[in-house]
Design a protein around this motif. Structure first.
Motif, PDB file in Angstrom:
ATOM      1  N   ALA A   1      -0.353  14.041   1.633  1.00 16.96           N
ATOM      2  CA  ALA A   1      -0.149  12.954   0.670  1.00 16.96           C
ATOM      3  C   ALA A   1      -0.613  13.350  -0.724  1.00 16.96           C
ATOM      4  O   ALA A   1      -0.128  12.828  -1.728  1.00 16.96           O
ATOM      5  N   ASN A   2      -1.546  14.298  -0.800  1.00 17.34           N
ATOM      6  CA  ASN A   2      -2.062  14.773  -2.087  1.00 17.34           C
ATOM      7  C   ASN A   2      -1.420  16.085  -2.522  1.00 17.34           C
ATOM      8  O   ASN A   2      -1.894  16.747  -3.443  1.00 17.34           O
ATOM      9  N   GLY A   3      -0.355  16.471  -1.832  1.00 17.41           N
ATOM     10  CA  GLY A   3       0.382  17.683  -2.210  1.00 17.41           C
ATOM     11  C   GLY A   3      -0.306  18.975  -1.875  1.00 17.41           C
ATOM     12  O   GLY A   3       0.009  20.027  -2.428  1.00 17.41           O
ATOM     13  N   VAL A   4      -1.258  18.940  -0.947  1.00 19.57           N
ATOM     14  CA  VAL A   4      -1.982  20.137  -0.535  1.00 19.57           C
ATOM     15  C   VAL A   4      -1.444  20.555   0.837  1.00 19.57           C
ATOM     16  O   VAL A   4      -1.365  19.726   1.749  1.00 19.57           O
ATOM     17  N   PRO A   5      -1.057  21.809   1.031  1.00 16.04           N
ATOM     18  CA  PRO A   5      -0.555  22.234   2.339  1.00 16.04           C
ATOM     19  C   PRO A   5      -1.621  22.032   3.419  1.00 16.04           C
ATOM     20  O   PRO A   5      -2.791  22.344   3.207  1.00 16.04           O
TER      21      PRO A   5
ATOM     22  N   TYR B   1       0.836  -1.198   0.000  1.00 16.28           N
ATOM     23  CA  TYR B   1       0.000   0.000   0.000  1.00 16.28           C
ATOM     24  C   TYR B   1       0.871   1.247   0.000  1.00 16.28           C
ATOM     25  O   TYR B   1       1.650   1.473   0.919  1.00 16.28           O
ATOM     26  N   THR B   2       0.756   2.057  -1.043  1.00 14.97           N
ATOM     27  CA  THR B   2       1.580   3.266  -1.159  1.00 14.97           C
ATOM     28  C   THR B   2       0.756   4.494  -1.522  1.00 14.97           C
ATOM     29  O   THR B   2       1.306   5.496  -1.956  1.00 14.97           O
ATOM     30  N   SER B   3      -0.554   4.430  -1.353  1.00 15.74           N
ATOM     31  CA  SER B   3      -1.426   5.518  -1.801  1.00 15.74           C
ATOM     32  C   SER B   3      -1.633   6.616  -0.776  1.00 15.74           C
ATOM     33  O   SER B   3      -2.453   7.492  -0.978  1.00 15.74           O
ATOM     34  N   GLY B   4      -0.940   6.589   0.336  1.00 18.16           N
ATOM     35  CA  GLY B   4      -1.111   7.614   1.356  1.00 18.16           C
ATOM     36  C   GLY B   4      -1.165   6.996   2.735  1.00 18.16           C
ATOM     37  O   GLY B   4      -0.788   5.842   2.921  1.00 18.16           O
ATOM     38  N   PRO B   5      -1.639   7.757   3.705  1.00 19.38           N
ATOM     39  CA  PRO B   5      -1.652   7.264   5.082  1.00 19.38           C
ATOM     40  C   PRO B   5      -2.653   6.118   5.272  1.00 19.38           C
ATOM     41  O   PRO B   5      -3.677   6.051   4.591  1.00 19.38           O
ATOM     42  N   ALA B   6      -2.334   5.217   6.189  1.00 21.20           N
ATOM     43  CA  ALA B   6      -3.214   4.112   6.574  1.00 21.20           C
ATOM     44  C   ALA B   6      -3.018   3.867   8.068  1.00 21.20           C
ATOM     45  O   ALA B   6      -1.930   4.101   8.597  1.00 21.20           O
ATOM     46  N   TYR B   7      -4.072   3.376   8.720  1.00 22.24           N
ATOM     47  CA  TYR B   7      -4.036   3.279  10.175  1.00 22.24           C
ATOM     48  C   TYR B   7      -4.590   1.952  10.690  1.00 22.24           C
ATOM     49  O   TYR B   7      -5.447   1.333  10.058  1.00 22.24           O
TER      50      TYR B   7
END
Length: 146
Positions: A141-145, A70-76
């Motif tokens: 993760a989506n490049g948004v501040p 899984y590399t699409s962003g944060p996961a918990y």
């Protein structure tokens, strides 16, 4: 899952539960933000904290394989801790309220080297403010501040 759903409702975000037939990524659900989702593996236990600092939870090999890819962003990983018996953790009060004596704790799992267990820190108490932090992780993760 109900505990997580209630906190998501309090914070104002959706929750999509993964059907058992579609659980190919090792996650039980996804918290749905406007800009993206956060996958979450949810477990429930009556285990006690070790030395009052953490819970050690077993990790299945299938989860590890799925999480590694899984590399699409944060996961918990979220663990809901309840007392030993139902009588202790649900109270149907006379004033028409139902009280759950439960608490949840989380650990970020993406990008981590996971062994046969994961330690969930007591300091990572799950609440509506946790969802704000997870949202900021999704933004980054989506490049948004954040």
């Amino acid at each position: 899952m109900t505990y997580l759903r209630n906190i998501c409702a309090q914070f104002g975000v959706g929750l999509d539960e993964t059907s058992s037939d579609e659980d190919v990524h090792g996650f039980d659900c996804a918290v749905k933000y406007r800009i993206g989702s956060v996958p979450v593996q949810v477990k429930c236990t009556s285990k006690n904290f070790s030395r009052d600092t953490h819970l050690t939870m077993p990790v299945e090999d299938g989860w590890k394989e799925a999480w590694t890819g899984y590399t699409s962003g944060p996961a918990y990983f979220l663990v809901v801790r309840v007392p030993d018996t139902a009588e202790e953790w649900i109270d149907h009060a006379v004033d028409h309220q139902t009280t759950h004596r439960a608490a949840a704790y989380w650990e970020r799992i993406d990008g981590r080297d996971i062994g046969s267990s994961i330690q969930v820190q007591r300091s990572n108490r799950f609440s509506a403010s946790t969802l704000q932090g997870w949202y900021e992780d999704v933004l980054r993760a989506n490049g948004v501040p954040a």
